[in-house]
Write an enzyme that holds these catalytic residues in place. Structure first.
Site: not given
Ligand code: FDA
Length: 292
Positions: A115, A162
Site C-alpha cells: 500500500d 494499483r
Molecule cells: P471517490 O472518493 O470520488 O468515490 C467515488 C464514489 O464511490 C463516491 O461518490 C461514493 O459513491 C463511493 N464511495 C467512495 N468511498 C466511499 C466510502 N468510504 N463509503 C461509501 N461510499 C464511498 N489510497 C492510498 O492513498 N493508498 C493506498 O494504498 C490505497 N489503496 C486502495 C486500495 C483499494 C482497493 C481502493 C479501492 C482504494 C485504495 N485507496 C488507497 C483509497 C483511494 O485512494 C481513494 O481514497 C478511495 O478509493 C476513494 O476514491 P474513489 O476513487 O473511489 O473516488
C-alpha cells in the site's frame, strides 16, 4: 469533525468497511467474495506500531494469513503497509519484515501489494519495491496515487501497479486538490501504465473512471488476466458484482484486526453520506443521554 466523534460511534459507522477483529472474520468474508466470483486482498490493520516487537507481530500476522489462504484454498493475496512493518522505526527492520512476507508468499505462489501511505513515505516505499523487484522478487506490486503531482514521473519501471486517487491529506505544493484534476491525472497515469505494459489494478469506485478504464482496456485489446478492478470492502459492492458478472477480475480489499481506528476514519471521511450519519448518530446519542 470526525476525530471528535466518539470511538464507539466511529466503530459502529465503519463496521461495513472491516471484516472484523480476527483472521477467522477475514476468512469468512473472503470465502463469501470468492463464492461470488470475486478475488480479495487481505490487510492486517495496524499502522501505528511503535516497537520492533509490534512490527514483528504484524509480519507474523501476515504469515498466518498466507498460510490460511493456502490451507483453505482461497483466491486472495495480501496488502501490507510499510509503517506497520516498522518503516518509521528503522528501514532495515522494515525491509527484513517485508522480505520475509514476500518470500513466504512466493513459496506459496502468492503475491504482496505494498500500500502507499502519506507522501513522507513515497520515496522509501518505491525504493523498497524497486529493490525487491531488482533482486528478482516478481510477486510484489506497488501503489500509485493519482493526486500526487509526481506520480506520472514515478511510473517508468513499475511493472505491477494499483492505481488509486490517494487518501492522505497533502499540501497543494505536491498534490492536486481539485476533484476533476485528480480524475484527469488518474486517466493520464492509467494510459501511461497500459502503454508501458504494466499489470494495472484500477482501484476506484468512481463510475466515470471505471467507465474510462473499461474503454481503455477494451481499446488496448487487453486480455482479462492483464488488469483488474479493485474496490474496498463495504463500498459499491453491487458495482463490483456487475464488473465480475461481465467477466472482469475484481478484487476486494478486506481489512481485519483490532487496530481499526485510523482506517475507519479514512473511510468515513470519503463516505458522501457520513456528515448526515455522524450528525444523526451523535445527536441521537446526546439526546438519548439527555433523556435518561
Ligand atoms: P471517490 O472518493 O470520488 O468515490 C467515488 C464514489 O464511490 C463516491 O461518490 C461514493 O459513491 C463511493 N464511495 C467512495 N468511498 C466511499 C466510502 N468510504 N463509503 C461509501 N461510499 C464511498 N489510497 C492510498 O492513498 N493508498 C493506498 O494504498 C490505497 N489503496 C486502495 C486500495 C483499494 C482497493 C481502493 C479501492 C482504494 C485504495 N485507496 C488507497 C483509497 C483511494 O485512494 C481513494 O481514497 C478511495 O478509493 C476513494 O476514491 P474513489 O476513487 O473511489 O473516488
Amino acid at each position: 469533525m470526525l476525530p471528535a466523534v466518539p470511538r464507539p460511534v466511529v466503530r459502529r459507522l465503519s463496521s461495513r468497511y472491516i471484516a472484523g477483529p480476527s483472521l477467522d472474520d477475514a476468512v469468512r468474508v473472503v470465502r463469501r467474495l470468492n463464492e461470488a466470483g470475486k478475488l480479495a486482498t487481505v490487510d492486517v490493520l495496524g499502522e501505528e506500531v511503535s516497537t520492533a516487537d509490534e512490527a514483528a507481530g504484524i509480519a507474523h500476522a501476515y504469515h498466518e494469513v498466507l498460510a490460511r489462504i493456502d490451507r483453505d484454498g482461497l483466491d486472495a493475496n495480501v496488502s501490507v503497509k510499510l509503517t506497520g512493518l516498522g518503516l518509521e522505526l528503522e528501514e532495515g527492520l522494515c525491509r527484513a519484515n517485508l522480505l520475509s512476507v514476500v518470500e513466504d508468499a512466493a513459496r506459496r505462489g502468492n503475491f504482496v501489494r505494498i500500500d502507499m501511505e502519506d507522501s513522507s513515505t513515497t520515496d522509501r516505499t518505491l525504493a523498497l519495491y524497486r529493490g525487491l523487484r531488482a533482486e528478482g522478487h516478481a510477486n510484489v506490486g506497488a501503489v500509485v496515487q493519482a493526486y500526487l503531482r509526481r506520480s506520472l514521473g514515478d511510473l517508468p519501471g513499475l511493472d505491477n501497479v494499483r492505481l488509486c486517487k490517494g487518501i492522505y491529506v497533502e499540501s497543494p505544493a505536491i498534490a492536486y486538490r481539485e476533484y476533476e484534476t485528480v480524475r484527469v491525472n488518474f486517466v493520464r497515469c492509467l494510459e501511461a501504465l497500459l502503454e508501458q505494459g504494466s499489470y494495472v489494478a484500477v482501484a476506484t469506485h468512481d463510475e466515470q473512471l471505471i467507465r474510462r478504464a473499461l474503454q481503455l482496456v477494451h481499446a488496448a485489446g487487453l486480455p482479462r488476466d492483464r488488469y483488474e478492478f479493485q474496490m474496498l470492502l463495504g463500498v459499491r459492492p453491487e458495482r463490483a458484482d456487475s464488473l465480475a458478472a461481465e467477466g472482469h477480475r475484481v478484487r476486494v480489499y478486506v481489512p481485519y484486526g483490532t487496530h481499526w481506528y485510523e482506517y475507519s476514519l479514512r473511510r468515513l471521511q470519503e463516505n458522501p453520506k457520513v456528515a448526515g450519519y455522524v450528525a444523526a448518530d451523535t445527536f441521537g446519542r446526546l439526546l438519548g443521554r439527555a433523556g435518561r
